[in-house]
Design a protein around this motif. Structure first.
Motif, PDB file in Angstrom:
ATOM      1  N   SER A 393       2.642   6.458   2.372  1.00 35.57           N
ATOM      2  CA  SER A 393       2.937   6.181   0.961  1.00 35.57           C
ATOM      3  C   SER A 393       3.396   4.748   0.767  1.00 35.57           C
ATOM      4  O   SER A 393       3.002   4.080  -0.201  1.00 35.57           O
ATOM      5  CB  SER A 393       3.996   7.152   0.445  1.00 35.57           C
ATOM      6  OG  SER A 393       3.526   8.488   0.504  1.00 35.57           O
ATOM      7  N   GLU A 396       0.335   2.495   1.143  1.00 31.25           N
ATOM      8  CA  GLU A 396      -0.574   2.619   0.004  1.00 31.25           C
ATOM      9  C   GLU A 396      -0.007   1.946  -1.234  1.00 31.25           C
ATOM     10  O   GLU A 396      -0.757   1.386  -2.042  1.00 31.25           O
ATOM     11  CB  GLU A 396      -0.861   4.100  -0.267  1.00 31.25           C
ATOM     12  CG  GLU A 396      -1.721   4.743   0.807  1.00 31.25           C
ATOM     13  CD  GLU A 396      -1.762   6.253   0.705  1.00 31.25           C
ATOM     14  OE1 GLU A 396      -2.588   6.873   1.391  1.00 31.25           O
ATOM     15  OE2 GLU A 396      -0.949   6.825  -0.052  1.00 31.25           O
ATOM     16  N   SER A 397       1.327   1.987  -1.384  1.00 35.29           N
ATOM     17  CA  SER A 397       1.943   1.304  -2.515  1.00 35.29           C
ATOM     18  C   SER A 397       1.754  -0.206  -2.398  1.00 35.29           C
ATOM     19  O   SER A 397       1.531  -0.894  -3.407  1.00 35.29           O
ATOM     20  CB  SER A 397       3.428   1.669  -2.575  1.00 35.29           C
ATOM     21  OG  SER A 397       4.066   0.962  -3.616  1.00 35.29           O
ATOM     22  N   THR A 399      -0.718  -1.797  -0.795  1.00 34.50           N
ATOM     23  CA  THR A 399      -2.131  -2.185  -0.935  1.00 34.50           C
ATOM     24  C   THR A 399      -2.671  -1.947  -2.335  1.00 34.50           C
ATOM     25  O   THR A 399      -3.795  -2.398  -2.628  1.00 34.50           O
ATOM     26  CB  THR A 399      -2.993  -1.379   0.056  1.00 34.50           C
ATOM     27  OG1 THR A 399      -2.824   0.019  -0.192  1.00 34.50           O
ATOM     28  CG2 THR A 399      -2.607  -1.696   1.496  1.00 34.50           C
ATOM     29  N   ASP A 400      -1.893  -1.260  -3.185  1.00 34.73           N
ATOM     30  CA  ASP A 400      -2.393  -0.958  -4.518  1.00 34.73           C
ATOM     31  C   ASP A 400      -2.711  -2.248  -5.282  1.00 34.73           C
ATOM     32  O   ASP A 400      -1.839  -3.099  -5.461  1.00 34.73           O
ATOM     33  CB  ASP A 400      -1.367  -0.120  -5.276  1.00 34.73           C
ATOM     34  CG  ASP A 400      -1.895   0.325  -6.641  1.00 34.73           C
ATOM     35  OD1 ASP A 400      -3.104   0.554  -6.746  1.00 34.73           O
ATOM     36  OD2 ASP A 400      -1.086   0.419  -7.583  1.00 34.73           O
ATOM     37  N   GLY A 401      -3.904  -2.413  -5.728  1.00 32.80           N
ATOM     38  CA  GLY A 401      -4.320  -3.570  -6.510  1.00 32.80           C
ATOM     39  C   GLY A 401      -4.776  -4.754  -5.688  1.00 32.80           C
ATOM     40  O   GLY A 401      -5.273  -5.741  -6.258  1.00 32.80           O
ATOM     41  N   GLN A 471      -9.560   1.052   4.334  1.00 29.22           N
ATOM     42  CA  GLN A 471      -9.069   0.120   3.326  1.00 29.22           C
ATOM     43  C   GLN A 471      -8.529  -1.148   3.975  1.00 29.22           C
ATOM     44  O   GLN A 471      -8.720  -2.260   3.455  1.00 29.22           O
ATOM     45  CB  GLN A 471      -7.989   0.800   2.485  1.00 29.22           C
ATOM     46  CG  GLN A 471      -7.513  -0.045   1.311  1.00 29.22           C
ATOM     47  CD  GLN A 471      -6.355   0.597   0.565  1.00 29.22           C
ATOM     48  OE1 GLN A 471      -5.476   1.181   1.183  1.00 29.22           O
ATOM     49  NE2 GLN A 471      -6.378   0.493  -0.758  1.00 29.22           N
TER      50      GLN A 471
END
Length: 811
Positions: A393, A396-397, A399-401, A471
């Motif tokens: 989590s 992923e936070s 890498t967001d955007g 990703q």
């Protein structure tokens, strides 16, 4: 029924007709009617061969068309006719016709080829019609007795009974009821009945009109021979329909059996597919060892397993038993109906179902024990899974955007200074990206450990871990791609900036030179001597000599601008503005250069005109001096003041009328240019497909002895359009035809050939006309298009269809 058809009775009615009175041939009225009837009858057959006769006596005289008529009627080939024009040739042809008639059992009495040709032709036709009419009369009598009852039987036994027209209408109604409404006909209206029958026969049955209704009604006893000739045409027209009816009945019977068997095959296939599908769905459920994340969920799995044994499995046991019964029943029916044994689709044999069922029972073993053991194992994995989720989590936070940011095209519209700033920002992001490498490795290590411990939700963990890794790889690729794009754009903008600067450095002095040249070329000049105008002309010529070098400089400057445009167009650079170093545009340079070129010839003209005026003035001065020197001292003394005054006035007048002021200046400039080179890159994409050699290797692997002729034959079947590619469906169709059993399909093909009118194909309309609607549509849906040389649009291949009926089912 009190009356039955008796062929002997019919023969008795006809007995007087066999004793024809040859003297009737001399009756003109009778002869005219006979000629009209026989001519029409003959043409009804001859037009099938593409010819006809006008005069039965003349056109049959040489025997050629008579022999052709016999070939059309019999469907056999006669001896080769003589083509000569002599009487002996004609007699030979007639003898060949007579011999053929005699070979068919027709008794010829007092007829010979050496007799009178008119009588000979009539007798031959009479004998032909006699045999044909006798058969037609027997046929129609049997038809009408069967279909209309004994009350009407007598109507068709004597020729005069056809006078009211009901006999002709009844024959048409018997075979084509849709053409005539027999119930609406009236016996007291023979003209209408006869015209109706004759018109319908000509329009729909292709039977030419041989008699006129008025001739039949207007005589007490119509000519029996003409009536029988007409009736024989109906006999020939409808005899083919009876054959088609028999053929259609045979096909219907075969199709009915085949449809019933196909339905049983479909039922077996569906039941087997459903049972196998249930087994395929159930076995993975029994073999699924993925645990749930709570104790309650695992208890629910145990309860579901007990419901399976109690509720779901017993009905499937019954279906399995019923499937075996249906299979045995189908095989028995196929054997009794002379069909090949049913071979289910691959994987749907009874043995395949038994094997699948055994796998199902094997999967049940140990499932309950695994459920109990799995419940005890859950607690040991919860902590590790929670750790994985937390780290994932957080990553992923972060890498967001990021992917969207790296895919931005902001550099396409940025200036050189903005590009440099974007590069600095990108370098900072690359440092941040490298710092997160350790966290990604930790996430992958935890996921690997969960897999090794057989974690129940390993697929989700693996999917999430794989997504994170993919990703991460994508971020690395996008980072590198953005760096390359930024550096490439920076290099292009730097190149463009250098070209802009070079353009500005060279455009400014060139522009100043053109402005000075325009001023000098338009400047006025004032001269008093030839020497002064010659000096201006020399200076102007020197200026003109510098124009080629100036034009080269102009082209070099424009070349710099074109180089910028080429870079922008080739690399799709979006320029944010114009040249920052100058406001001089190529259009402005070209405009001023064009103006300079226009001013040069004008200056040339002005200098030439001024030079001519100065020469004229010089001649006047010399002329005045020569004349003045002749006058004596006295006159010179007395007139000195007046002469000087006059000369001054004259010269002043000439100067004021013939001079124009001019001035001239010139400038020379030469600056070397700068070369520039660009290159392009491309790519080629290749695709592959199966070709003829691949198909040849496939056939050889199956045991085919593959010579060139045999392989060419097979390729013409699987690749009729010569595309060079063999599809899977074409291969399956070929193998089906190669292995089909055609021993019992001959009768079906022969029946279809009758319905098709002896053609190698059959049309949709013929199927729908000859077969019941459901079986006609069955054939239409399954028959392949016919591709022979004689094919017409919509032709269907009944031969391959007949063969397929006796081959293996291809459901």
């Amino acid at each position: 029924m009190d009356h039955h058809y008796d062929p002997q009775q019919t023969n008795d009615y006809m007995q007087p007709e066999e004793d024809w009175d040859r003297d009737l041939l001399l009756d003109p009225a009778w002869e005219k009617q006979q000629r009209k009837t026989f001519t029409a009858w003959c043409n009804s057959h001859l037009r099938k061969a593409g010819t006809q006769i006008e005069n039965i006596e003349e056109d049959f005289r040489d025997g050629l068309k008579l022999m052709l008529l016999l070939e059309v009627i019999s469907g056999e080939r006669l001896a080769k006719p003589e083509r000569g024009k002599m009487r002996v040739h004609k007699i030979s042809n007639v003898n060949k016709a007579l011999d053929f008639i005699a070979s068919k059992g027709v008794k010829l009495v007092s007829i010979g080829a050496e007799g009178k040709e008119t009588m000979m032709c009539r007798d031959e036709v009479v004998e032909i019609l006699r045999a044909s009419s006798r058969a037609a009369l027997i046929w129609c009598s049997a038809k009408e007795e069967t279909d209309m009852g004994p009350a009407h039987f007598a109507l068709f036994c004597l020729s005069h009974s056809w006078k009211d027209g009901l006999g002709f209408c009844a024959l048409i109604h018997r075979h084509r009821p849709e053409l005539i409404d027999y119930g609406k006909l009236r016996k007291d209206d023979p003209l209408t009945n006869l015209n109706t029958a004759f018109d319908v026969a000509e329009k729909y049955l292709d039977i030419p009109k041989m008699l006129d209704a008025e001739d039949i009604v207007g005589t007490a006893r119509p000519d029996e021979k003409a009536i029988m000739t007409y009736v024989s045409s109906f006999y020939h027209a409808f005899s083919g329909a009876q054959k088609a009816e028999t053929a259609a009945n045979r096909i219907c019977k075969v199709l009915a059996v085949n449809q019933e068997n196909e339905q049983l095959m479909e039922d077996y296939e569906k039941l087997a597919s459903d049972l196998l599908e249930w087994i395929r769905r159930t076995i993975p459920w029994l073999e699924n060892r993925a645990p749930e994340n709570t104790m309650q969920a695992m208890q629910q799995k145990l309860e579901d397993f007990r419901d399976y044994r109690r509720l779901h499995k017993p009905p499937k046991v019954q279906e399995k038993c019923q499937l075996e019964i249906n299979f045995n029943t189908l095989q028995t029916k196929l054997r009794l109906s002379n069909r090949p044994a049913f071979m289910p689709s691959e994987g749907k044999m009874v043995s395949d179902i038994n094997n699948a069922w055994g796998g199902l029972e094997q999967a049940e073993k140990g499932y309950e024990e695994w459920l109990l053991n799995e419940i005890r194992r859950l607690e040991r994995l919860d902590h590790l899974a929670e750790k994985f989720r937390q780290k994932a989590s957080i990553h992923e936070s972060w890498t967001d955007g990021k992917e969207a940011m790296l895919q931005q095209k902001d550099y396409e519209t940025a200036t050189l200074s903005e590009i440099k700033a974007l590069l600095k920002k990108h370098e900072a992001f690359e440092s941040d990206l490298a710092a997160h490498q350790d966290r990604v490795e930790q996430i992958a290590a935890i996921a690997q450990e969960l897999n090794e411990l057989d974690y129940y939700d390993s697929p989700s963990v693996n999917a999430r871990c794989q997504k994170i890794c993919d990703q991460w790889d994508n971020l690395g690729a996008l980072t590198q791609k953005r760096r390359e794009a930024l550096e490439r754009t920076e290099k292009l903008l730097e190149t463009i900036d250098q070209l802009y600067l070079e353009y500005a450095k060279r455009a400014a002095p060139f522009n100043n030179w053109m402005e000075g040249a325009m001023e000098d070329l338009q400047d006025t000049f004032i001269v008093h001597t030839i020497e002064e105008i010659q000096g201006l002309t020399t200076a102007h010529e020197q200026f003109k000599a510098t124009l080629p070098d100036a034009d080269k400089e102009r082209q070099a400057i424009l070349g710099i601008h074109n180089e910028v445009s080429k870079i922008v167009q080739t690399y799709h650079v979006n320029m944010a503005g114009t040249n920052p170093y100058t406001t001089i545009t190529p259009q402005e340079i070209n405009g001023k250069w064009e103006h300079v070129r226009q001013l040069v010839p004008r200056r040339d003209q002005a200098l030439m005109e001024e030079h001519a005026r100065q020469q004229q003035n010089e001649r006047l001065r010399k002329q005045f001096g020569a004349q003045a020197n002749v006058i004596g001292p006295w006159i010179q003394t007395k007139m000195e003041v007046q002469l000087f005054s006059f000369s001054f006035s004259f010269l002043s007048h000439e100067y004021s009328n013939n001079t124009a002021p001019l001035s001239f200046s010139c400038f020379s400039l030469s600056v070397p240019g700068m070369p520039w080179q660009l290159s392009f890159l491309g790519c080629v994409k290749k695709t592959g497909m199966m070709d003829c050699e691949d198909f040849r290797a496939c056939l050889i692997s199956m045991g085919y002895n593959m010579g060139e002729a045999e392989f060419a034959r097979i390729m013409s079947i699987v690749d009729p359009n010569r595309m060079g590619v063999v599809t899977f469906q074409a291969f399956i169709d070929f193998m089906s035809r190669e292995t089909a059993d055609t021993d019992t399909a001959d009768q079906v093909m022969a029946s279809f050939k009758i319905l098709a009118g002896d053609k190698n194909y059959i049309t949709v309309d013929e199927l729908r006309r000859e077969l019941p609607p459901d079986q006609a549509e069955y054939c239409i849906a399954r028959m392949a298009p016919y591709n022979g040389r004689d094919a017409v649009p919509g032709a269907l291949d009944y031969m391959s269809f007949s063969t397929a009926l006796y081959g293996e089912s291809d459901l």
